[in-house]
Write an enzyme that holds these catalytic residues in place. Structure first.
Site, PDB file in Angstrom:
ATOM      1  CG  ASP A  45      -2.116   0.880   1.064  1.00 31.24           C
ATOM      2  OD1 ASP A  45      -2.281   1.476  -0.021  1.00 31.24           O
ATOM      3  OD2 ASP A  45      -2.899   1.000   2.027  1.00 31.24           O
TER       4      ASP A  45
ATOM      5  CG  HIS B 268       0.401   1.572  -9.356  1.00 31.49           C
ATOM      6  ND1 HIS B 268       0.127   1.215  -8.052  1.00 31.49           N
ATOM      7  CD2 HIS B 268      -0.709   2.221  -9.798  1.00 31.49           C
ATOM      8  CE1 HIS B 268      -1.093   1.631  -7.729  1.00 31.49           C
ATOM      9  NE2 HIS B 268      -1.615   2.249  -8.767  1.00 31.49           N
TER      10      HIS B 268
ATOM     11  CG  LEU C 247       9.247 -17.753  -2.926  1.00 29.72           C
ATOM     12  CD1 LEU C 247       8.939 -17.714  -1.440  1.00 29.72           C
ATOM     13  CD2 LEU C 247       9.842 -16.418  -3.387  1.00 29.72           C
TER      14      LEU C 247
END
Ligand code: FPP
Length: 254
Positions: free
Chosen positions: A33, A50, A144
């Site tokens: 955020d 972004h 991962l």
């Protein structure tokens, strides 16, 4: 380093190693955020926020992999994000394409397994194809687990699990009374993965925003005030260290 690194004030401390931590989470979830506020602060348009956020994401994925944490879930686009301006939605969709074009080789090489959480059917064709291909290409990897939530909502995920179970009951394969918590877990997008141990939301907002509702039942929460584009590997290490200091009781009296 991003093209907008001039705007970034990230701490340059050396990254910690797995052996530096007494305890690490198995599954980290992150709500990235603050991109909009970061862009505003630097008098840039939101798309630039972004874009810089993706640079942070790259570093965070790399460090998570270096630390050999099992799973990382990131909230890239919620079912609510469609309500943003067409320009912003378009910029995010473009970043998704760019991210996979530039990262997929390295991620695959590092044995990372990519999974998209959410309903891919509502995404534009091009994005959907790229995402399906990334899942296919990395599907047998054993490193991962990188979960990217796109057009994702936690309640919608639970509705989907309920529908799957209802179908099994209808088909006579299951008694409603025999439904267990594990059966619900097994019908979530994250089936087979550990529950979230640590949830991080940057920018000081303290909300879950419909992210991984079921998986976060016993998660520890951290809310660093730093905006996502400024979130550094040192900030991440600090969060992981703070997690190690938390006493997790799972309802028990220790
Ligand atoms: C929240 O910041 C962030 C988002 C809604 C999108 C996060 C997406 C990315 C970092 C990039 C896309 C992901 C991939 C996998 C390429 P905000 O805009 O709500 O910030 P604000 O609250 O300051 O406005």
């Amino acid at each position: 380093m991003g093209i907008f690194h001039l705007f970034s004030h990230k701490a340059q401390r050396a990254a910690m190693k797995r052996e530096d931590f007494a305890k690490l989470p198995r599954h980290v979830a992150i709500i990235m955020d603050g991109n909009g506020r970061w862009a505003k602060k630097h008098k840039l348009n939101v798309a630039m926020g972004h874009r810089q956020g993706v640079e942070t994401l790259r570093e965070v994925i790399r460090h998570t992999d270096d630390l050999k944490i099992e799973a990382l879930s990131i909230y890239a686009f919620s079912t609510e994000n469609w309500k943003r301006s067409p320009e912003e939605v378009g910029a995010l969709m473009q970043l998704i394409l760019e991210f996979f074009a530039s990262e997929i080789d390295e991620l695959d090489e590092k044995n990372v397994r990519i999974l998209i959480l959410g309903d891919k059917s509502a995404l534009p064709d091009k994005q959907r194809e790229v995402l399906i291909e990334a899942e296919r290409r990395t599907g047998d990897n054993t490193g991962l687990r990188l979960n990217i939530a796109l057009n994702y909502g936690g309640r919608a995920e639970l509705v989907r699990a309920a529908q799957l179970l209802a179908e099994e009951v209808k088909a006579g394969e299951l008694e409603a009374a025999d439904i267990t918590e594990q059966m619900i877990s097994d019908r979530l997008y994250t089936a087979g993965q550990p529950d979230v141990d640590l949830m991080i939301r940057t920018s000081g907002e303290m909300r879950l925003s419909n992210f991984l509702l079921y998986q976060c039942a016993y998660a520890e929460f951290l809310f660093p005030t730093v905006l996502w584009p400024d979130f550094s590997v040192a900030d991440y290490d600090e969060a992981l260290k703070a997690y190690g200091g938390r006493e997790r009781r799972f309802g028990k009296r220790l």
